[in-house]
Design an enzyme around this catalytic site. Structure first.
Site, PDB file in Angstrom:
ATOM      1  CE  LYS A 184      -1.947   2.982   2.011  1.00  0.00           C
ATOM      2  NZ  LYS A 184      -1.928   4.320   1.624  1.00  0.00           N
ATOM      3  CD  GLU A 259      12.962   3.570   9.305  1.00  0.00           C
ATOM      4  OE1 GLU A 259      13.116   4.398  10.212  1.00  0.00           O
ATOM      5  OE2 GLU A 259      13.996   3.152   8.639  1.00  0.00           O
ATOM      6  CB  CYS A 293      13.032   8.361   8.826  1.00  0.00           C
ATOM      7  SG  CYS A 293      14.111   7.298   7.688  1.00  0.00           S
ATOM      8  CD  GLU A 392      10.217  12.563  11.729  1.00  0.00           C
ATOM      9  OE1 GLU A 392       8.907  12.085  11.695  1.00  0.00           O
ATOM     10  OE2 GLU A 392      10.924  11.816  10.968  1.00  0.00           O
TER      11      GLU A 392
END
Ligand code: TXE
Length: 501
Positions: A184, A259, A293, A392
Site C-alpha cells: 500500500k 520504521e 527519517c 520531528e
C-alpha cells in the site's frame, strides 16, 4: 523492456491484484499532485477494504501456488535478479516518476534508482542462503533440524518521501524469503510502486506474489493493517500511525516492523574538520528537503566553534540552489505535500516564539508558480527542550544547539523520544567510540552522515520503531523457524511422561 508507466500523466491508474490491473471495487479514483506545480497530474485508484481483501486473497493463493510455493530458492533468487535488471533498464523513467510525484530532486532520485538494482541483487543472492540448522539435541538416536520458512502474506505500508527505496527495504528480503506481498503506497506517491508492479510481471513472478492497492491510509491502509489474512506488517511512516498499525498487528497476533520518525542528534566537537562537518550537517538535514527519517535535525556544536559553524551552515543554506526538482542544477526542490509545508511553517513560528533566532531561511523562496517550496532554514540559539528540537518537523530546518561538556551532550542527545540515527564529527577516536556506545540510536555515523548500505542493518530504537532492514537481519525478519525432531532410535517411551531424556 522499458515500462510504459511514465505515461501515467493525465491518466487513471488501476490496482494491481493477482497479476493483473483491475478497477477499484467502488470505482473511485483520487488526484495525485505534482508538488512543483501544486497541481494534479494523474489519478490513482481509491482502493478500499474490498480491494484489500481481494489482494490478500490473491497473495494467499500465490502462497499455495506450486509455481511460488515449490520454487527452488535459487530460482527465487533468479526472479529477483531479473527484477533488478529490469529496474536497472528503467532507472531513468523511475527517477522521473518519483521526482514528478514527490518533488525530490532528480539527482537524488537517480542515485536511489541506480542503487535499487544492487539492493535487489544483494537479496537475490541471499535467497538460497536462507537455511535452518542441525542441532546437537541432547538425546541419543534422535535428530533435530530447523527449517526457515516464509511467513505468508506480508502487508507493506510505505510513505511518500522515498517511495520505492523504502518499499524495497521490506520487499526485497520479503520476496527473497518466499513470501507474497500486498503493498500500500502512500496516497501521495502511487506512481513508482505501480511501475514496479509492471516490472514484477515482466520479471516473471507468479501472479499474486506482488499486489498493489493504492488508496488512503484510513481506508486501504487501515484495512490492510487489520486484515486477518496478513502474517506480518512492515510499516514506514509517522509515529502515531505506527502505533495504530502495531495495535492491529497485536490484535491479530502477528509480528510487525515499524520504521517511524526521528529527531537525530548530529554532533560537532571542536576538534572536527570544520569543512567536512559543515558539509555533513548540510547533507544531513537539507537533502530531500529534510524529508528523511534520519535527518540530522538537532545539531549540537561545541561552544568553542559554535559561532563559526553556525555562520558556515547558514552561509551554505543561503547558497542552496532552490528550484524545479527535474532541473539537474537544483539542490533543493519543493516539499512533497502542501500540508507538509504548512507544518514546517507552523514549526518555524514556534521556534521564533520560543526564542530561537533565524540564522538563515525561515520562509517561502520567491519562486514563481504554486509549488510547495520552502527555504533551507537554520535556527541558532536553539535549546534541546524547545518544541522545534523535540518534534520531528520533516522539512529543511536545523536546530543549532550549543554544548560544552561531553557527558551533558550525551544526556541531551539521548533526551528525545526518538532513537533512529546519530552522527558525530571528531578526530578523537576514543571520543567517537564513547559517543557511539552511549547514544541511543539504531545507526551511528562517525565523520560521515546519511551513508546507507544494503549490508548494514538499520532501524530505530524507542519511538522510532523496531525491526531491522538491510542485511541478513532483514531476511530473518521475514521468516519463521520450524523445529523438526525425529526419533530414529527404535526405542519405546512411557506414553504418560514427557520425553526429557
Ligand atoms: O505519514 P503516515 P504522513 C513522519 C513525518 C511526517 C509524519 C506524517 O514526521 O510529517 O510522519 O506523515 C498510511 N492505517 N514520517 O501523514 O500517515 C499512509 O496512507 C494504516 C516519517 O504522510 O504515517 C501511508 O501509506 N495505514 C517517515 C503511510 O501510512 C495508514 C516517512 C504513511 O503515512 C493509516 C513519512 C492507518 N490508519 C512520514 N494512516 C519515515 N520514517 O521516513 C495512514 N496510513
Amino acid at each position: 523492456m522499458k515500462t510504459t508507466m511514465p505515461q501515467i500523466a493525465g491518466r487513471r491508474a488501476d490496482l494491481f491484484v493477482g497479476g493483473d490491473w483491475r478497477k477499484p471495487a467502488a470505482g473511485r479514483y483520487f488526484a495525485s499532485y505534482d508538488p512543483s506545480a501544486g497541481a494534479p497530474w494523474y489519478e490513482a485508484a481509491d482502493g478500499d477494504a474490498d480491494d484489500v481483501d481481494a489482494a490478500v486473497g490473491a497473495a494467499a493463493a500465490a502462497m499455495q501456488d506450486p509455481a511460488w510455493r515449490d520454487i527452488t530458492q535459487t530460482r527465487r533468487g533468479d526472479l529477483i535478479r531479473r527484477l533488478a535488471e529490469l529496474i536497472d533498464e528503467n532507472q531513468e523513467s523511475l527517477a522521473q516518476l518519483e521526482t514528478r510525484d514527490n518533488g525530490k530532486i532528480i539527482g537524488e532520485t537517480r542515485a536511489q534508482m541506480n542503487y535499487l538494482p544492487q539492493y535487489f541483487t544483494y537479496f537475490a543472492g541471499l535467497a538460497d542462503k536462507i537455511h535452518g540448522e542441525v542441532l546437537p539435541i541432547n538425546k541419543t538416536g534422535m535428530l533435530n533440524f530447523t527449517l526457515r520458512e516464509p511467513l505468508g502474506v506480508v502487508g507493506i505500508i510505505a510513505p511518500w518521501n522515498s517511495p520505492l527505496s523504502i518499499l524495497a527495504a521490506a520487499l526485497a528480503p520479503c520476496l527473497a524469503a518466499g513470501n507474497a506481498v500486498v503493498a500500500k503506497p502512500s496516497e501521495h506517491t502511487s506512481a513508482s510502486t505501480l511501475a514496479l508492479a509492471e516490472l514484477c510481471m515482466q520479471a516473471g513472478f507468479p501472479a499474486g506474489v506482488f499486489n498493489v492497492v493504492t488508496g488512503y491510509g484510513e481506508s486501504a491502509g487501515r484495512a490492510l493493517a487489520r486484515h486477518p489474512g496478513i502474517a506480518k506488517l512492515a510499516f514506514t511512516g509517522g509515529t502515531d500511525t505506527g502505533r495504530e498499525v502495531a495495535a492491529h498487528a497485536a490484535a491479530n497476533l502477528v509480528p510487525c516492523s515499524l520504521e517511524l520518525g526521528g529527531k537525530s542528534p548530529h554532533v560537532i566537537f571542536d576538534d572536527a574538520d570544520p569543512a567536512r562537518a559543515v558539509n555533513g550537517v548540510v547533507a544531513g538535514v537539507f537533502a530531500a528537503a529534510g524529508q528523511t527519517c534520519v535527518a540530522g535535525s538537532r545539531c549540537f556544536v561545541h561552544a568553542r566553534v559554535y559561532d563559526d559553524i553556525v555562520a558556515q551552515v547558514a552561509a551554505r543554506a543561503r547558497a542552496v540552489r532552490i528550484g524545479h526538482p527535474a532541473d539537474d542544477a537544483t539542490q533543493l526542490g519543493p516539499l512533497a505535500l502542501r500540508a507538509q509545508r504548512e507544518k514546517v511553517e507552523r514549526y518555524v513560528q514556534h521556534g521564533l516564539d520560543e526564542g530561537a533566532k533565524l540564522a538563515a531561511g525561515g520562509g517561502r523562496p520567491g519562486i514563481e508558480g504554486d509549488g510547495w517550496y520552502f527555504q533551507p532554514t537554520v535556527f541558532s540559539d536553539a535549546r534541546n527542550d524547545m518544541k522545534i528540537a523535540r518534534d520531528e518537523i520533516f522539512g529543511p530546518v536545523v536546530c543549532m544547539i550549543r554544548f560544552s561538556d561531553e557527558a551533558d551532550l550525551i544526556a541531551q542527545a539521548n533526551d528525545s523520544v526518538y532513537g533512529l540515527a546519530a552522527g558525530v564529527w571528531t578526530r578523537d577516536i576514543d571520543r567517537a567510540l564513547r559517543f557511539a556506545r552511549a547514544v541511543e540510536a539504531g545507526t551511528v555515523w562517525v565523520n560521515t552522515y546519511r551513508s546507507a548500505s544494503f549490508v548494514s542493518p538499520a532501524g530505530g530504537f524507542k519511538a522510532s520503531g523496531y525491526g531491522k532492514h538491510n542485511g541478513v537481519e532483514a531476511m530473518r525478519e521475514f521468516t519463521r523457524i520450524k523445529s523438526v525432531v525425529i526419533d530414529h532410535s527404535g526405542r519405546d517411551h512411557d506414553a504418560f511422561v514427557i520425553q526429557l531424556k
